[in-house]
Design a protein around this motif. Structure first.
Motif, PDB file in Angstrom:
ATOM      1  N   ARG A 113      14.553  20.725  50.008  1.00  0.00           N
ATOM      2  CA  ARG A 113      16.014  20.723  50.160  1.00  0.00           C
ATOM      3  C   ARG A 113      16.442  21.822  51.127  1.00  0.00           C
ATOM      4  N   HIS A 148      15.900  14.126  52.998  1.00  0.00           N
ATOM      5  CA  HIS A 148      16.370  13.736  51.665  1.00  0.00           C
ATOM      6  C   HIS A 148      17.447  14.663  51.125  1.00  0.00           C
ATOM      7  N   GLY A 149      17.414  15.920  51.515  1.00  0.00           N
ATOM      8  CA  GLY A 149      18.455  16.863  51.122  1.00  0.00           C
ATOM      9  C   GLY A 149      18.605  17.015  49.631  1.00  0.00           C
ATOM     10  N   ARG A 150      19.842  17.177  49.203  1.00  0.00           N
ATOM     11  CA  ARG A 150      20.116  17.526  47.803  1.00  0.00           C
ATOM     12  C   ARG A 150      19.772  16.410  46.827  1.00  0.00           C
ATOM     13  N   ALA A 180      23.563  12.962  52.792  1.00  0.00           N
ATOM     14  CA  ALA A 180      22.387  13.269  51.972  1.00  0.00           C
ATOM     15  C   ALA A 180      21.986  12.060  51.123  1.00  0.00           C
ATOM     16  N   VAL A 199      19.075  27.567  48.325  1.00  0.00           N
ATOM     17  CA  VAL A 199      19.301  26.135  48.521  1.00  0.00           C
ATOM     18  C   VAL A 199      20.794  25.789  48.479  1.00  0.00           C
ATOM     19  N   ILE A 234      16.931  14.728  46.836  1.00  0.00           N
ATOM     20  CA  ILE A 234      15.498  14.478  46.934  1.00  0.00           C
ATOM     21  C   ILE A 234      14.897  14.122  45.578  1.00  0.00           C
ATOM     22  N   ASP A 282      15.435  20.858  54.652  1.00  0.00           N
ATOM     23  CA  ASP A 282      16.300  19.789  55.158  1.00  0.00           C
ATOM     24  C   ASP A 282      17.676  20.322  55.531  1.00  0.00           C
ATOM     25  N   GLU A 314      22.926  24.459  51.756  1.00  0.00           N
ATOM     26  CA  GLU A 314      23.576  23.149  51.742  1.00  0.00           C
ATOM     27  C   GLU A 314      25.088  23.279  51.904  1.00  0.00           C
ATOM     28  N   ARG A 340      12.910  21.965  45.676  1.00  0.00           N
ATOM     29  CA  ARG A 340      13.912  22.903  46.198  1.00  0.00           C
ATOM     30  C   ARG A 340      13.551  23.362  47.609  1.00  0.00           C
TER      31      ARG A 340
END
Length: 946
Positions: free
Chosen positions: A638, A663-665, A734, A385, A667, A641, A389, A635
């Motif tokens: 994430r 939603h990414g990090r 994000a 993750v 979320i 995403d 990102e 996770r």
């Protein structure tokens, strides 16, 4: 020249009948002599009486001679003849006339003798005379001899070695009492390095006749055995020796026997693998298993920065496990600090071939685990993750597949949970569980063994056993096995907790099936349960559905037996197991949805979804599985995403993307905000509203980050700047994607943030209030130093009017919901993607400053941010010259003092145009910002930046 002394033969002969008269006769003869000769005469008399067999009288007379010599030295200044005394003592030792007290007195005097080296020689002679006579002086003579040696500057250890070797070679050690053994322990250990002396030590079994009491006799025997164990005497001992020795105390035998090796413990055969053995095998610790962090941040992460010399790390990383652990810890911590350009660091690192290769090796393992099962996700996601990102376009991330944790956990639950079986009780102490055939032996707290068979308890006995060993029963005898330095050992229990070496050419060792089919309660098909290398696996339809380290020891008062015994275990909760077999994925998803909120919500959902699960242990296992699935789901989403992968079907509602935003990090904020919105919407409909708030109760609600409330317009502005570093742009996007898909970011105007202060000392967090506008939840409380609280208020009709909150006053003005709406955010992101960063015009900043009366640097901080804080030097260096000039004093060029972070956030929010496209065509919404300033901003008391 021999002196002529009065004759004493007659007195010695008469001593048997008249000892008092004989002694008086000696004293009368002494009285006729010169004072200087009395002490010597009394010593001579002691020799005469000793020769006549009167050892008691001889000892008395020798002691009186020492007293007379002392008195003459003190009163008459006659120096004592120490050499004569030494000769007399040596002559008397063989007769037994020198008692322990006399030798002790002699050694005590020698310890303070003016000629210490001579005294040391005499002391050795005195003790040696006893050895020559075949006796050991007294229990503490070693310490007394050591004091004389120290006074002479000799090494006490060498003195002990001298004494120990004499005792060994002259066969006196068996007759030495335990204190002598204890005093010579180190010396005996050192001498045992010589095989000849070791054999003498083995033969020096303490003489049982030394003691009448069995307790000290046994203690002395155990000391000898332990000493033999310390010096690995087993290497010189045969199986016959152990057989002749009979049962021995457990601790002593366990120390002595291993050195005998194959003579006592024949190799179990080529197919024995200790790592895979169900008794001694343990789950290996993964080389990259992180140390549990002490705080939020991983304490293992190295302090690497853009200027780190990665070439030095590259030189050793391929051969250094420590450097590999550092790299793994660094990957797990990617993105932790907001002011670090992690992508730039990763590019610098991966430019080094060795680092790139090691990272690729580690990544290959993470990728495989990520597609496997829930346990694999838990291992891989903390690495994949942050990597995704940070570097979403990295070549190594292509083709990554993440399993659906909800699906994997549901399938594991449907296949069967070990807690569905009733494990044997184990109490609160330590416990071992060994299966041999169909007999399960529990070793309880190192004191007792209980043997379970298919029909119940078959054998019990109280017998102590050391830690690190495993008692077991074969139906006839009880054994104790262990793995010691890689070698399997087995002993047989005898009486009174003693152990013995079992007979036979083959080593007894517990044997049990490590893979068995188990049909869980309520199931129509069996599941294959395996135990290999300390890892328990459940396999259904040829696929591993669950794995976990096998728990060696008690868990909540029960012990999990090896899989071979599972078919004999009764169900713990038959109705609950049947409910688990019936549970569909949607039902399990509802549990995960509740767990995404908090533990209280999950506890409320469990009896609704699974009312038939009543066994506490089984319910706890389901609860744990659901919580693990929820954590892995966040996770997983994430990761998907970050890599722009589709989300799995059936994603629980609280983290499902309603609008299509990712939603990414952030979320983790989504279920918290959505649940809070549900609670406040329900509270706003709970009854009539009054002019003042009134409490409705207190609930355990999640607390989203209230500092991110009302800042989406500002985040959009920051993301649109041409000079914004890519990692900061991704972070802002994000925030927009996560909160834009929640009620906080819906742009409806039905939410606002309140910030109160008070003198109260009671924590109000979790309180729900019915307000004149709707409902309010208290999210925080700071007791020191300001005693303030932050609340979120919801108004169904988006109408807010001020009210008095009893006991509280406003610390800051209410923060409105601000810019937002999923459609608007989606359009902004598309424009940014298609057109790139928005153009800028510093003339707008000057116009804003002139119209509001703010300084240009304050207007610039609101519009563009303030990139001059510690750690953001590289970002500040990207500013165009005309933008950089906005922050500086036009006369000196110095950086102007920053005004207020709260003012920056509020003003930046209204500088974002309502229509995102205006940002590319018209620039900042300066007119809207000026209107807000005149209407609200200039009337607020903005806190100054520190």
């Amino acid at each position: 020249m021999t002196k002529e002394w009065p004759g004493l033969d007659g007195a010695a002969a008469r001593a048997a009948e008249d000892p008092k008269g004989a002694r008086e006769e000696v004293f009368r003869a002494a009285a006729a002599l010169p004072a200087s000769a009395v002490a010597e005469f009394l010593g001579h008399a002691a020799g005469v009486f000793a020769a006549a067999g009167r050892t008691e009288d001889a000892a008395f007379l020798f002691g009186r001679s020492r007293e007379v010599a002392d008195a003459h030295a003190r009163l008459l200044d006659l120096p004592p003849d120490d050499a004569r005394t030494q000769r007399t003592l040596l002559a008397l030792v063989p007769s037994g006339a020198i008692t322990a007290s006399l030798l002790y007195d002699h050694l005590r005097r020698l310890a303070t003798h003016p000629e210490p080296e001579e005294a040391h020689r005499w002391a050795r002679e005195a003790v040696g005379a006893f050895f020559d006579a075949g006796t050991v002086p007294y229990p503490n003579f070693v310490d007394d001899l050591g004091r004389v040696a120290r006074a002479a500057g000799a090494d006490p250890a060498a003195e002990q070695r001298h004494v120990a070797e004499r005792l060994l070679r002259e066969g006196l050690l068996p007759r030495a009492p335990l204190p002598v053994w204890e005093a010579l322990d180190e010396a005996l250990r050192g001498l045992a390095a010589d095989d000849e002396l070791l054999d003498l030590l083995i033969a020096a079994r303490p003489d049982a006749a030394l003691y009448d009491d069995p307790e000290p006799r046994d203690a002395h025997h155990r000391h000898w055995l332990l000493l033999l164990g310390h010096v690995r005497a087993g290497r010189r001992l045969s199986r016959e020796w152990f057989r002749a020795a009979g049962p021995l105390p457990a601790a002593e035998l366990l120390r002595l026997a291993p050195a005998a090796g194959d003579r006592l413990f024949p190799p179990p055969g080529r197919f024995f693998d200790p790592e895979a053995d169900p008794v001694v095998g343990r789950a290996p610790v993964h080389p990259l298993t992180p140390v549990k962090p002490k705080g939020r941040f991983d304490q293992e992460a190295p302090y690497w920065r853009e200027d780190t010399d990665f070439s030095a790390i590259a030189e050793k990383i391929e051969d250094s496990p420590d450097e590999r652990r550092k790299l793994d810890a660094f990957v797990r911590a990617l993105g932790y600090y907001g002011n670090v350009d992690y992508p730039a660091m990763m590019r610098a690192m991966t430019a080094q071939g060795p680092i790139r290769r090691v990272l690729a090796e580690q990544f290959a393992e993470w990728r495989d685990e990520c597609a496997a099962d829930l346990e694999g996700l838990e291992l891989a996601l903390p690495r994949l993750v942050p990597l995704a990102e940070t570097m979403p376009d990295a070549e190594m991330l292509a083709g990554v597949e993440a399993a659906d944790p909800v699906d994997r956990a549901w399938r594991a639950l449907r296949a069967g949970l070990p807690e569905e079986l009733r494990f044997p009780g184990a109490g609160k102490g330590s416990v071992t569980a060994v299966l041999h055939g169909e007999l399960l032996t529990l070793g309880l707290d190192g004191e007792r063994i209980v043997v379970h068979g298919p029909g119940g308890i078959e054998h019990e006995r109280s017998t102590p056993f050391p830690s690190g060993t495993f008692p077991w029963f074969d139906g006839t005898d009880a054994y104790l096995s262990r793995l010691h330095n890689g070698r399997p050992e087995t002993y047989r229990f005898a009486d009174d907790g003693r152990l013995e070496i079992p007979d036979g050419e083959r080593l007894p060792w517990p044997q049990s099936a490590t893979s068995v089919p188990v049909t869980f309660p309520g199931a129509t098909e069996s599941v294959q349960v395996t135990l290999d290398r300390g890892v328990l696996r459940l396999i259904a339809d040829g696929r591993t559905v669950a794995r976990r380290p096998f728990p060696h020891g008690a868990v909540d008062g029960a012990v999990m037996p090896p899989p071979g015994f599972w078919p004999h275990l009764p169900p713990a909760d038959p109705d609950g197991s049947a409910a688990l077999r019936r549970l569909d994925r949607a039902g399990f998803g509802r549990l995960v949805d509740a767990a995404l909120v908090n533990a209280r919500e999950l506890d409320d959902a469990l009896p609704r979804v699974l009312p038939d699960v009543t066994d506490a242990r089984l319910r706890g296992a389901v609860r744990t599985l659901v919580q693990r699935a929820a954590a892995a789901l966040l996770r997983t989403l994430r990761l998907r995403d970050a890599l722009r992968l589709p989300r799995p079907a059936g994603t629980p509602g609280r983290v499902a993307s309603v609008s299509g935003l990712r939603h990414g990090r952030f979320i983790g904020e989504v279920p918290a905000v959505r649940h809070l919105a549900e609670v406040l919407a329900e509270a706003a409909e709970s009854g009539p509203a009054y002019d003042t708030p009134h409490p409705l109760g207190r609930v355990d609600i999640p607390r989203p980050n209230y500092l991110r409330f009302g800042v989406l317009g500002g985040e959009a502005l920051l993301a649109s700047r041409p000079w914004t570093p890519e990692h900061e742009r991704l972070r802002s996007l994000a925030v927009l994607g996560a909160l834009g898909d929640t009620p906080w970011g819906d742009g409806s105007g039905r939410w606002r943030r309140l910030w109160f202060q008070s003198k109260t000392t009671q924590d109000p967090v979790g309180q729900i209030w019915r307000t004149p506008n709707g409902a309010m939840a208290i999210l925080s409380f700071q007791n020191h130093p300001h005693k303030d609280s932050v609340a979120i208020e919801y108004s169904p009709d988006a109408t807010f009017r001020d009210f008095v909150f009893p006991g509280w006053t406003n610390k800051y003005e209410p923060r409105p919901q601000g810019w937002g709406g999923p459609d608007r955010i989606t359009r902004f992101m598309r424009l940014l993607d298609e057109r790139g960063p928005a153009p800028y015009d510093v003339r707008q900043i000057h116009r804003l400053a002139e119209a509001t009366g703010l300084q240009p640097n304050t207007a610039a901080s609101a519009a563009y941010g303030f990139p001059f804080t510690l750690g953001r030097e590289s970002e500040a260096a990207l500013l165009p010259a005309e933008v950089d000039a906005l922050y500086r004093d036009p006369e000196t060029g110095d950086l102007a003092k920053h005004e207020s972070w709260q003012l920056d956030d509020a003003l930046r929010e209204v500088l974002m145009p309502d229509d995102p496209e205006d940002l590319w065509t018209d620039g900042l919404a300066v007119d809207k910002a000026i209107d807000w300033w005149d209407r609200e901003g200039r009337h607020q008391n903005w806190p100054r930046a520190a």
